[in-house]
Design a protein around this motif. Structure first.
Motif, PDB file in Angstrom:
ATOM      1  N   ILE A 213      46.519  39.491  28.987  1.00  0.00           N
ATOM      2  CA  ILE A 213      46.030  38.452  30.186  1.00  0.00           C
ATOM      3  C   ILE A 213      45.641  37.061  29.383  1.00  0.00           C
ATOM      4  CG2 ILE A 213      44.607  38.272  32.400  1.00  0.00           C
ATOM      5  CD1 ILE A 213      44.415  41.270  32.336  1.00  0.00           C
ATOM      6  N   SER A 214      46.265  35.965  29.760  1.00  0.00           N
ATOM      7  CA  SER A 214      45.715  34.882  29.313  1.00  0.00           C
ATOM      8  C   SER A 214      45.609  33.818  30.438  1.00  0.00           C
ATOM      9  CB  SER A 214      46.786  34.334  27.999  1.00  0.00           C
ATOM     10  OG  SER A 214      47.803  34.189  28.682  1.00  0.00           O
ATOM     11  N   GLY A 215      44.628  33.016  30.446  1.00  0.00           N
ATOM     12  CA  GLY A 215      44.512  31.918  31.335  1.00  0.00           C
ATOM     13  C   GLY A 215      43.621  32.262  32.493  1.00  0.00           C
ATOM     14  N   ALA A 216      42.739  31.561  32.749  1.00  0.00           N
ATOM     15  CA  ALA A 216      41.673  31.625  34.117  1.00  0.00           C
ATOM     16  C   ALA A 216      42.439  32.182  35.270  1.00  0.00           C
ATOM     17  CB  ALA A 216      40.908  30.432  34.086  1.00  0.00           C
ATOM     18  N   LEU A 217      43.461  31.606  35.654  1.00  0.00           N
ATOM     19  CA  LEU A 217      44.317  32.029  36.975  1.00  0.00           C
ATOM     20  C   LEU A 217      44.703  33.526  36.977  1.00  0.00           C
ATOM     21  CD1 LEU A 217      44.926  31.089  39.767  1.00  0.00           C
ATOM     22  CD2 LEU A 217      47.046  30.443  38.755  1.00  0.00           C
ATOM     23  N   ALA A 218      45.336  33.742  35.752  1.00  0.00           N
ATOM     24  CA  ALA A 218      45.533  35.165  35.667  1.00  0.00           C
ATOM     25  C   ALA A 218      44.477  36.365  35.590  1.00  0.00           C
ATOM     26  CB  ALA A 218      46.449  35.187  34.285  1.00  0.00           C
ATOM     27  N   ARG A 219      43.541  35.838  35.125  1.00  0.00           N
ATOM     28  CA  ARG A 219      42.216  36.649  35.020  1.00  0.00           C
ATOM     29  C   ARG A 219      41.518  36.943  36.409  1.00  0.00           C
ATOM     30  NH1 ARG A 219      41.165  33.477  29.924  1.00  0.00           N
ATOM     31  NH2 ARG A 219      41.847  35.052  28.291  1.00  0.00           N
ATOM     32  N   VAL A 220      41.762  35.896  37.234  1.00  0.00           N
ATOM     33  CA  VAL A 220      41.523  36.158  38.637  1.00  0.00           C
ATOM     34  C   VAL A 220      42.136  36.928  39.527  1.00  0.00           C
ATOM     35  CG1 VAL A 220      40.542  34.608  40.571  1.00  0.00           C
ATOM     36  CG2 VAL A 220      39.634  34.160  38.132  1.00  0.00           C
ATOM     37  N   LEU A 221      43.419  36.325  39.440  1.00  0.00           N
ATOM     38  CA  LEU A 221      44.502  36.997  40.271  1.00  0.00           C
ATOM     39  C   LEU A 221      44.955  38.222  39.850  1.00  0.00           C
ATOM     40  CD1 LEU A 221      46.520  33.917  41.427  1.00  0.00           C
ATOM     41  CD2 LEU A 221      44.851  34.792  42.461  1.00  0.00           C
ATOM     42  N   ALA A 222      44.974  38.475  38.626  1.00  0.00           N
ATOM     43  CA  ALA A 222      45.701  39.792  38.193  1.00  0.00           C
ATOM     44  C   ALA A 222      44.823  41.214  38.814  1.00  0.00           C
ATOM     45  CB  ALA A 222      45.637  39.798  36.691  1.00  0.00           C
ATOM     46  N   PRO A 223      43.584  41.127  38.842  1.00  0.00           N
ATOM     47  CA  PRO A 223      43.162  42.217  39.468  1.00  0.00           C
ATOM     48  C   PRO A 223      43.180  42.386  41.151  1.00  0.00           C
ATOM     49  CG  PRO A 223      41.375  41.115  38.177  1.00  0.00           C
ATOM     50  CD  PRO A 223      42.689  40.175  38.300  1.00  0.00           C
ATOM     51  N   VAL A 224      43.448  41.055  41.489  1.00  0.00           N
ATOM     52  CA  VAL A 224      43.694  41.080  43.169  1.00  0.00           C
ATOM     53  C   VAL A 224      45.095  41.833  43.402  1.00  0.00           C
ATOM     54  CG1 VAL A 224      43.953  39.820  45.225  1.00  0.00           C
ATOM     55  CG2 VAL A 224      42.106  39.628  43.341  1.00  0.00           C
ATOM     56  N   ILE A 225      45.933  41.324  42.533  1.00  0.00           N
ATOM     57  CA  ILE A 225      47.581  41.559  42.835  1.00  0.00           C
ATOM     58  C   ILE A 225      47.510  43.035  42.347  1.00  0.00           C
ATOM     59  CG2 ILE A 225      49.665  41.325  41.808  1.00  0.00           C
ATOM     60  CD1 ILE A 225      49.077  38.405  41.670  1.00  0.00           C
ATOM     61  N   VAL A 226      47.011  43.644  41.382  1.00  0.00           N
ATOM     62  CA  VAL A 226      47.228  44.953  40.790  1.00  0.00           C
ATOM     63  C   VAL A 226      46.485  45.938  41.871  1.00  0.00           C
ATOM     64  CG1 VAL A 226      46.447  46.756  38.903  1.00  0.00           C
ATOM     65  CG2 VAL A 226      47.305  44.273  38.467  1.00  0.00           C
TER      66      VAL A 226
END
Length: 133
Positions: free
Chosen positions: A94-107
């Motif tokens: 997981i790289s990038g701030a956006l991915a770190r914030v949105l990944a948990p929500v999407i998953v």
């Protein structure tokens, strides 16, 4: 025992679907598809962490900060993703701030939906048989 195994299977499949969805949707969320064993490891570790962290965090929040109880699912998903991403052989980055914030929500959303819908799809015939007789 069979119900436990079926629930575990549904949870593992829903975790895989959630991780795959994040890989397809987010640019900074990557699954290393060249190493299938790493992806299986990521699924298993994520699912186990999720199943252990959610009840534990709920108990901690209930005692110390009841306001946080609504966000326990996303919080446990975030922690599980961070741990899996830190394991070198897990095949997940997981790289990038956006991915770190949105990944948990999407998953979290996809996993919750899959956990709800998979039993209906996979065990539809079995449920119909039980109801009939």
């Amino acid at each position: 025992m069979i119900m436990f195994l079926l629930r575990a299977l549904v949870f593992l499949v829903s975790a895989a679907i959630g991780l795959i969805a994040a890989d397809l949707i987010l640019d900074g969320f990557r699954i290393d598809w060249g190493d299938w064993w790493g992806f299986v490891l990521a699924i298993v570790i994520f699912a186990v962490l999720q199943s252990v962290l959610a009840p534990w965090l709920a108990r901690v929040a209930q005692r110390n900060a009841p306001v946080l109880l609504g966000g326990i699912g996303i919080l446990s998903t975030f922690v599980a993703l961070v741990v899996v991403a830190l394991i070198p052989g897990a095949g997940l980055t997981i790289s990038g701030a956006l991915a770190r914030v949105l990944a948990p929500v999407i998953v979290w959303i996809v996993t919750a939906l899959a956990t709800l819908l998979l039993p209906m799809l996979l065990f539809k015939k079995k449920v119909a048989e039980r109801r009939a007789g």
